[in-house]
Design an enzyme around this catalytic site. Structure first.
Site, short mmCIF file in Angstrom:
data_model
loop_
_atom_site.label_atom_id
_atom_site.label_comp_id
_atom_site.label_asym_id
_atom_site.label_seq_id
_atom_site.Cartn_x
_atom_site.Cartn_y
_atom_site.Cartn_z
N LYS A 1 -0.83 3.48 6.18
CA LYS A 1 -1.42 4.43 5.23
C LYS A 1 -1.06 5.85 5.65
O LYS A 1 -0.67 6.10 6.78
CB LYS A 1 -2.95 4.31 5.23
CG LYS A 1 -3.49 2.96 4.80
CD LYS A 1 -3.69 2.87 3.30
CE LYS A 1 -3.86 1.43 2.86
NZ LYS A 1 -4.98 0.74 3.52
N SER B 1 0.81 -1.22 0.00
CA SER B 1 0.00 0.00 0.00
C SER B 1 0.84 1.27 0.00
O SER B 1 0.33 2.35 -0.24
CB SER B 1 -0.92 0.01 1.23
OG SER B 1 -0.17 0.06 2.42
#
Lengths: 201, 201
Positions: free
Chosen positions: B160, B123
């Site tokens: 994230k 990610s």
DNA sequence: AGTTAAACTATACATCCGTATAGTCTAAAA
DNA sequence: TTTTAGACTATACGGATGTATAGTTTAACT
């Protein structure tokens, strides 16, 4: 398959490790017992014996504070130099160019002659190597094709993917904005292979 | 001007230093006496007192093997735990989940409560954080907008970019193939902020 | 139900350790 | 010559330390 620790043994091992970290000395049997609220020093001793039998610690009988956590303190960190610049010529690690020293984990970066280099430029961003990162470099004269290497061209260090092609060397950046270069072997000095990256955010 | 040592005191200091280097532990008073062939432990004790008074060593009274040589590199590295998984609930660093320990440079990663986490998934590839990397995490409950954070969603950790929006939380991956997610604040547990990356190639 | 293993209590012992008291020897300083 | 300081001996004390013996409790496995 390594011997597994019980929950309590893990706690004791962690306390010993923590004690060495904080106090600079391993704890005594009674200091362990006191920390866990044991009424008897034997309770701690039994965990010590178990940890020793399972190979997580070593100790010298009858010697105070002789617990050693295997893989810690002796095998712990290694101090490697951080080089500012690398100059052409023989000694790769010129004393004059050592900026500082950093401690790295011996178990992760095993090479004894490794050194660190601060990354300038963005030739390798697609390989996750950014400007300002520290790369750990293992000195090597004949890197494998495709490995990320540090080379010296006209007294300037660059990091590129390395491909040997007969008497030529192809240096491929990991950055679409930059183009590969093809150089004669004698025009580049191969410093070593990048074996690690450390980034501080 | 520093206090000067007598010849004998220097010998004793050298022995202490050497003993720490070789054995990993400072010597006891009697071990010093024995090494120099002293018949009385007081002979060693007097040297210890002198060295302590002159500031070359420190010691804790009544504590065995508590001599520390001033200025001797204790550890520039700090041992931090590598967590396998993080479970929802109170203790972030659950002892049961400690996979191993790694040594990092104290001067680079200053946070005392930091821990390491192995990256799963891709990610954050555009921020140079790849699968298999170790991220150094500083526990923090209210990270700044835009900082790279570790959050726990349904017992799974993800990394994230973090943006607080009223009672919602926007989690933005650094990967064009993935889309940002918008979640209620109570559905995520914020673990901490990523302060570093270590990659082994 | 019986057995095993982990974890722990209570008590004790011999040795080790830091520290203390008292005194000796030697060489340099006052 | 007396004094001072460094270096050391001999002996000892109380507390700390590693280790040992004997027994309890709890949970897991057979």
């Amino acid at each position: 398959m390594p011997d597994l620790l019980t929950g309590r043994q893990k706690q004791v091992l962690d306390f010993i490790r923590q004690h060495i970290e904080k106090e600079g000395l391993p704890p005594t049997v009674r200091e362990i017992a006191m920390h866990f609220g044991f009424a008897s020093p034997l309770s701690a001793q039994l965990h010590i014996n178990a940890l020793s039998k399972k190979g997580f610690i070593t100790k010298t009988p009858l010697k105070t504070r002789s617990i050693k956590v295997v893989g810690l303190r002796t095998t712990e960190g290694r101090s490697i130099p951080v080089l500012g610049t690398i100059r052409a010529g023989k000694p790769i690690i010129a004393l004059e160019e050592i900026e500082s020293h950093i401690t790295i984990d011996k178990t992760i970066f095993k090479n004894k002659d490794a050194f660190a280099l601060r990354v300038k430029g963005d030739s390798m961003i697609e390989s996750g190597i950014f400007e300002g990162d520290l790369v750990i470099v293992k000195p090597e004269k004949e890197p494998l094709n495709g490995s990320i290497t540090v080379v010296l061209i006209d007294n300037e260090t660059t990091i590129k993917k390395f491909y040997r092609e007969k008497e030529k060397v192809r240096l491929v950046p990991a950055n679409k904005a930059l183009k590969p270069t093809l150089l004669n072997l004698q025009d580049v000095q191969i410093i070593g292979k990048v074996i690690g990256v450390i980034r501080k955010l």
